[in-house]
Design a protein around this motif. Structure first.
Motif, PDB file in Angstrom:
ATOM      1  N   PRO A  66       0.811  -1.222   0.000  1.00  0.00           N
ATOM      2  CA  PRO A  66       0.000   0.000   0.000  1.00  0.00           C
ATOM      3  C   PRO A  66       0.841   1.266   0.000  1.00  0.00           C
ATOM      4  CG  PRO A  66       0.041  -0.975   2.189  1.00  0.00           C
ATOM      5  CD  PRO A  66       0.745  -1.935   1.282  1.00  0.00           C
ATOM      6  N   LEU A  67       2.138   1.151   0.233  1.00  0.00           N
ATOM      7  CA  LEU A  67       3.015   2.314   0.244  1.00  0.00           C
ATOM      8  C   LEU A  67       3.487   2.633  -1.165  1.00  0.00           C
ATOM      9  CD1 LEU A  67       5.138   1.392   3.386  1.00  0.00           C
ATOM     10  CD2 LEU A  67       3.211   2.962   3.257  1.00  0.00           C
ATOM     11  N   PRO A  68       3.726   3.896  -1.468  1.00  0.00           N
ATOM     12  CA  PRO A  68       4.155   4.261  -2.825  1.00  0.00           C
ATOM     13  C   PRO A  68       5.567   3.778  -3.114  1.00  0.00           C
ATOM     14  CG  PRO A  68       4.226   6.169  -1.376  1.00  0.00           C
ATOM     15  CD  PRO A  68       3.585   5.066  -0.588  1.00  0.00           C
ATOM     16  N   ALA A  69       5.830   3.491  -4.378  1.00  0.00           N
ATOM     17  CA  ALA A  69       7.151   3.030  -4.811  1.00  0.00           C
ATOM     18  C   ALA A  69       7.573   3.827  -6.042  1.00  0.00           C
ATOM     19  CB  ALA A  69       7.126   1.539  -5.137  1.00  0.00           C
ATOM     20  N   THR A  70       8.836   4.201  -6.068  1.00  0.00           N
ATOM     21  CA  THR A  70       9.376   4.938  -7.204  1.00  0.00           C
ATOM     22  C   THR A  70      10.024   3.972  -8.194  1.00  0.00           C
ATOM     23  OG1 THR A  70      11.491   5.278  -6.076  1.00  0.00           O
ATOM     24  CG2 THR A  70       9.772   6.943  -5.738  1.00  0.00           C
ATOM     25  N   VAL A  71      10.323   4.485  -9.381  1.00  0.00           N
ATOM     26  CA  VAL A  71      10.970   3.658 -10.397  1.00  0.00           C
ATOM     27  C   VAL A  71      12.361   3.206  -9.953  1.00  0.00           C
ATOM     28  CG1 VAL A  71      11.830   3.605 -12.774  1.00  0.00           C
ATOM     29  CG2 VAL A  71       9.624   4.666 -12.267  1.00  0.00           C
ATOM     30  N   PRO A  72      13.188   4.074  -9.341  1.00  0.00           N
ATOM     31  CA  PRO A  72      14.496   3.587  -8.855  1.00  0.00           C
ATOM     32  C   PRO A  72      14.368   2.463  -7.826  1.00  0.00           C
ATOM     33  CG  PRO A  72      14.506   5.969  -8.966  1.00  0.00           C
ATOM     34  CD  PRO A  72      13.095   5.547  -9.233  1.00  0.00           C
ATOM     35  N   ILE A  73      13.382   2.564  -6.937  1.00  0.00           N
ATOM     36  CA  ILE A  73      13.169   1.496  -5.962  1.00  0.00           C
ATOM     37  C   ILE A  73      12.793   0.205  -6.666  1.00  0.00           C
ATOM     38  CG2 ILE A  73      11.611   0.700  -4.140  1.00  0.00           C
ATOM     39  CD1 ILE A  73      13.670   2.570  -3.086  1.00  0.00           C
ATOM     40  N   LEU A  74      11.923   0.307  -7.651  1.00  0.00           N
ATOM     41  CA  LEU A  74      11.479  -0.877  -8.395  1.00  0.00           C
ATOM     42  C   LEU A  74      12.645  -1.546  -9.110  1.00  0.00           C
ATOM     43  CD1 LEU A  74       8.818  -2.410  -9.220  1.00  0.00           C
ATOM     44  CD2 LEU A  74       8.859  -1.039 -11.292  1.00  0.00           C
ATOM     45  N   LEU A  75      13.455  -0.750  -9.812  1.00  0.00           N
ATOM     46  CA  LEU A  75      14.560  -1.308 -10.589  1.00  0.00           C
ATOM     47  C   LEU A  75      15.660  -1.862  -9.678  1.00  0.00           C
ATOM     48  CD1 LEU A  75      14.904   1.339 -13.449  1.00  0.00           C
ATOM     49  CD2 LEU A  75      13.814  -0.905 -13.538  1.00  0.00           C
ATOM     50  N   SER A  76      15.992  -1.146  -8.621  1.00  0.00           N
ATOM     51  CA  SER A  76      17.048  -1.621  -7.732  1.00  0.00           C
ATOM     52  C   SER A  76      16.636  -2.889  -7.007  1.00  0.00           C
ATOM     53  CB  SER A  76      17.397  -0.532  -6.720  1.00  0.00           C
ATOM     54  OG  SER A  76      16.260  -0.188  -5.932  1.00  0.00           O
ATOM     55  N   THR A  77      15.362  -3.002  -6.648  1.00  0.00           N
ATOM     56  CA  THR A  77      14.885  -4.234  -6.009  1.00  0.00           C
ATOM     57  C   THR A  77      14.979  -5.408  -6.974  1.00  0.00           C
ATOM     58  OG1 THR A  77      13.370  -2.930  -4.651  1.00  0.00           O
ATOM     59  CG2 THR A  77      12.957  -5.301  -4.798  1.00  0.00           C
ATOM     60  N   ALA A  78      14.615  -5.176  -8.224  1.00  0.00           N
ATOM     61  CA  ALA A  78      14.685  -6.248  -9.222  1.00  0.00           C
ATOM     62  C   ALA A  78      16.129  -6.672  -9.467  1.00  0.00           C
ATOM     63  CB  ALA A  78      14.031  -5.790 -10.524  1.00  0.00           C
ATOM     64  N   VAL A  79      17.029  -5.712  -9.632  1.00  0.00           N
ATOM     65  CA  VAL A  79      18.439  -6.037  -9.904  1.00  0.00           C
ATOM     66  C   VAL A  79      19.081  -6.710  -8.700  1.00  0.00           C
ATOM     67  CG1 VAL A  79      20.707  -5.048 -10.398  1.00  0.00           C
ATOM     68  CG2 VAL A  79      18.690  -4.208 -11.617  1.00  0.00           C
ATOM     69  N   GLY A  80      18.868  -6.158  -7.503  1.00  0.00           N
ATOM     70  CA  GLY A  80      19.458  -6.743  -6.317  1.00  0.00           C
ATOM     71  C   GLY A  80      18.957  -8.145  -6.037  1.00  0.00           C
ATOM     72  N   THR A  81      17.650  -8.370  -6.238  1.00  0.00           N
ATOM     73  CA  THR A  81      17.097  -9.710  -6.035  1.00  0.00           C
ATOM     74  C   THR A  81      17.666 -10.700  -7.045  1.00  0.00           C
ATOM     75  OG1 THR A  81      15.044  -8.718  -5.206  1.00  0.00           O
ATOM     76  CG2 THR A  81      14.959 -11.030  -5.870  1.00  0.00           C
ATOM     77  N   ALA A  82      17.817 -10.265  -8.295  1.00  0.00           N
ATOM     78  CA  ALA A  82      18.379 -11.145  -9.330  1.00  0.00           C
ATOM     79  C   ALA A  82      19.823 -11.526  -9.003  1.00  0.00           C
ATOM     80  CB  ALA A  82      18.292 -10.461 -10.691  1.00  0.00           C
ATOM     81  N   LEU A  83      20.607 -10.572  -8.513  1.00  0.00           N
ATOM     82  CA  LEU A  83      22.003 -10.866  -8.167  1.00  0.00           C
ATOM     83  C   LEU A  83      22.076 -11.836  -6.987  1.00  0.00           C
ATOM     84  CD1 LEU A  83      23.572  -7.297  -8.528  1.00  0.00           C
ATOM     85  CD2 LEU A  83      23.937  -9.261 -10.028  1.00  0.00           C
ATOM     86  N   CYS A  84      21.222 -11.652  -5.994  1.00  0.00           N
ATOM     87  CA  CYS A  84      21.209 -12.584  -4.855  1.00  0.00           C
ATOM     88  C   CYS A  84      20.822 -13.991  -5.307  1.00  0.00           C
ATOM     89  CB  CYS A  84      20.238 -12.080  -3.787  1.00  0.00           C
ATOM     90  SG  CYS A  84      20.768 -10.588  -2.922  1.00  0.00           S
ATOM     91  N   SER A  85      19.832 -14.087  -6.170  1.00  0.00           N
ATOM     92  CA  SER A  85      19.411 -15.389  -6.674  1.00  0.00           C
ATOM     93  C   SER A  85      20.515 -16.044  -7.496  1.00  0.00           C
ATOM     94  CB  SER A  85      18.143 -15.237  -7.514  1.00  0.00           C
ATOM     95  OG  SER A  85      17.746 -16.460  -8.079  1.00  0.00           O
ATOM     96  N   ALA A  86      21.207 -15.253  -8.320  1.00  0.00           N
ATOM     97  CA  ALA A  86      22.306 -15.795  -9.132  1.00  0.00           C
ATOM     98  C   ALA A  86      23.421 -16.344  -8.252  1.00  0.00           C
ATOM     99  CB  ALA A  86      22.846 -14.720 -10.064  1.00  0.00           C
ATOM    100  N   SER A  87      23.755 -15.631  -7.186  1.00  0.00           N
ATOM    101  CA  SER A  87      24.809 -16.102  -6.282  1.00  0.00           C
ATOM    102  C   SER A  87      24.401 -17.398  -5.590  1.00  0.00           C
ATOM    103  CB  SER A  87      25.099 -15.024  -5.241  1.00  0.00           C
ATOM    104  OG  SER A  87      26.052 -15.474  -4.305  1.00  0.00           O
ATOM    105  N   ALA A  88      23.173 -17.458  -5.087  1.00  0.00           N
ATOM    106  CA  ALA A  88      22.715 -18.658  -4.384  1.00  0.00           C
ATOM    107  C   ALA A  88      22.689 -19.868  -5.309  1.00  0.00           C
ATOM    108  CB  ALA A  88      21.328 -18.408  -3.798  1.00  0.00           C
ATOM    109  N   ASN A  89      22.214 -19.695  -6.529  1.00  0.00           N
ATOM    110  CA  ASN A  89      22.136 -20.814  -7.471  1.00  0.00           C
ATOM    111  C   ASN A  89      23.517 -21.287  -7.910  1.00  0.00           C
ATOM    112  OD1 ASN A  89      19.282 -21.016  -7.587  1.00  0.00           O
ATOM    113  ND2 ASN A  89      19.194 -19.281  -8.989  1.00  0.00           N
ATOM    114  N   THR A  90      24.459 -20.371  -8.070  1.00  0.00           N
ATOM    115  CA  THR A  90      25.823 -20.760  -8.453  1.00  0.00           C
ATOM    116  C   THR A  90      26.507 -21.526  -7.328  1.00  0.00           C
ATOM    117  OG1 THR A  90      25.968 -18.786  -9.851  1.00  0.00           O
ATOM    118  CG2 THR A  90      28.024 -19.912  -9.305  1.00  0.00           C
ATOM    119  N   LEU A  91      26.350 -21.048  -6.096  1.00  0.00           N
ATOM    120  CA  LEU A  91      26.931 -21.765  -4.959  1.00  0.00           C
ATOM    121  C   LEU A  91      26.311 -23.149  -4.806  1.00  0.00           C
ATOM    122  CD1 LEU A  91      27.083 -18.843  -2.363  1.00  0.00           C
ATOM    123  CD2 LEU A  91      29.019 -19.924  -3.524  1.00  0.00           C
ATOM    124  N   ASN A  92      25.051 -23.261  -5.110  1.00  0.00           N
ATOM    125  CA  ASN A  92      24.381 -24.561  -5.074  1.00  0.00           C
ATOM    126  C   ASN A  92      24.991 -25.525  -6.088  1.00  0.00           C
ATOM    127  OD1 ASN A  92      21.936 -26.064  -6.722  1.00  0.00           O
ATOM    128  ND2 ASN A  92      21.761 -26.351  -4.524  1.00  0.00           N
TER     129      ASN A  92
END
Length: 436
Positions: free
Chosen positions: A133-159
């Motif tokens: 319900p809280l407002p979100a800006t475009v930088p928040i949206l993009l940084s969340t997507a990029v940061g989440t993708a990098l975390c997922s990539a690291s976890a899958n590679t270590l696996n």
């Protein structure tokens, strides 16, 4: 008898042709003994073993002649010895060494990151942003997507780094980059380290520290706890479900939402209009109960989705030595999927409207996809067959995007009818709306 005489006559004529000076005495003794003994054949078990672990495509290109798999009887062996140049496989039949060009390296990185799984993780994190319900800006949206993708990539590679010898034994995973040695383990470890540091850093500075901590925690849970438990206990599936439920919380906290109740952010229940004593207070929508509802949706969805998938690949899990519920107790594996399919009904029809994320109309519309999936889970539990497991797996592929879309349609405070022009906006002060 005719076949035996014909076979012996062919063998004798072959021995006569191969008795030249160019043939060694050892070869002649082998051929003579093989001609009058029982024909040699490769057992079906051996053929199954070699066809499973060896890539049969490497024999596709050959000179016009016989291939090694044809040498299963006396005549085949004799022909191979008599004309060895026809039994030789052309070098072009073998796969060339992969050259790490920039384009090919990006492809390998995508395979290390398990691109499809990473995309799903990013989309579920974005659902937390969209439903907040809280407002979100475009930088928040993009940084969340990029940061989440990098975390997922690291976890899958270590696996994958920890499961190289086990992935080599499974038909589903033996083409992964580390298994086929398309990239060195040191290179892959460097990639995991860079993405594992960059992901939480992006989330820390661009989203929020809480989001960064959730991303780092997910890397540890998946790459350490989940991967280690896969060979120790069936509880690995429950740990993996927690890993799948965290990304929506990352999107929720990136917008500034809270995941734990406090004095400033207490839990508030949004009852239906006919039961509510006071009018709807939109200021209370920023509710920790909403974050819990998103977590429970993804957590419970993991079980019917993964359990049905693991059922029809349980042979590979057993061969690699993984302690999965689908291997040790297939009937209970289906029962767990049924339990969480049933649990998704009150999550959608009670928990989400009660948290204020959606209106109570979502409680009605979500019953249709839930009823379809519960029926599929019930059928699989009763029959415990691969066909029923595949049907349920396909159901839960479309289930998640459909439920998330319905949640957006019924999001609390989002007037779609005004957006599309079906309803005129009434000013809050009661002034007349100017007519065109």
């Amino acid at each position: 008898m005719r076949k035996i005489h014909a076979f012996q006559s062919c063998s004798k004529s072959f021995i006569a042709r191969t008795s030249s000076a160019s043939r060694s005495l050892a070869s002649q003794k082998f051929l003579a003994s093989a001609a009058f003994s029982r024909p040699y054949t490769v057992s079906s078990a051996y053929r199954d073993f070699t066809s499973f672990f060896c890539h049969n495509q490497q024999w596709s290109t050959r000179i016009d002649g016989i291939k090694p798999s044809d040498i299963t009887g006396v005549r085949g062996i004799a022909h191979a010895v008599a004309e060895p140049h026809l039994a030789h496989v052309a070098p072009a039949g073998f796969k060339e060494v992969e050259v790490l060009t920039p384009r090919h390296l990006l492809k390998i990185y995508a395979q290390l990151a398990k691109s499809r799984l990473t995309i799903l993780v990013v989309l579920t994190a974005m659902s937390g942003v969209a439903l907040s319900p809280l407002p979100a800006t475009v930088p928040i949206l993009l940084s969340t997507a990029v940061g989440t993708a990098l975390c997922s990539a690291s976890a899958n590679t270590l696996n994958q780094l920890q499961e190289i010898p086990y992935d080599a034994q499974m038909a589903r995973t033996r083409q992964r980059p580390l298994v086929r040695k398309a990239i060195s383990p040191l290179h892959a470890a460097g990639f995991a380290a860079v993405t594992g540091v960059a992901g939480p850093a992006v989330l820390w500075f661009m989203a929020s520290p809480v989001t960064a901590c959730l991303g780092a925690a997910n890397i540890v849970l998946y790459a350490a706890a989940y991967t280690w438990l896969k060979r120790k206990s069936v509880s690995n599936t429950w740990v993996g479900a927690v890993v799948g439920g965290i990304p929506p919380l990352m999107g929720w906290t990136a917008c500034g939402g809270n995941i734990l109740p406090s004095a400033d952010y207490p839990i508030h229940f949004f009852l239906p209009s006919f039961l509510a004593e006071a009018p709807l207070d939109m200021s209370m929508i920023d509710n920790p109960l909403g974050a819990f509802a998103l977590f429970m949706l993804l957590y419970s969805w993991q079980f019917p989705h993964f359990n049905s998938l693991s059922h029809f690949i349980r042979g590979s899990y057993a061969q690699a030595g993984y302690k999965m519920l689908c291997v040790l107790n297939p009937q209970k594996n289906a029962l767990v999927a049924l339990r969480h399919s049933l649990l998704l009904v009150p999550i959608c029809s009670i928990l989400f409207p009660l948290s204020g994320l959606t209106t109570w109309a979502f409680a009605i519309t979500s019953l249709v996809p839930n009823a379809i999936c519960v029926r599929g889970a019930w059928t699989w539990w009763r029959r415990c067959g691969e066909k029923e497991a595949r049907i349920l797996f396909q159901h839960y592929l479309w289930y998640l995007p459909v439920i998330l879309a319905l949640m957006m349609v019924h999001k609390q405070g989002l007037e779609w009818r005004r957006w599309v022009g079906m309803q005129e906006e009434v000013p809050s002060d009661g002034a007349d709306v100017p007519q065109p």
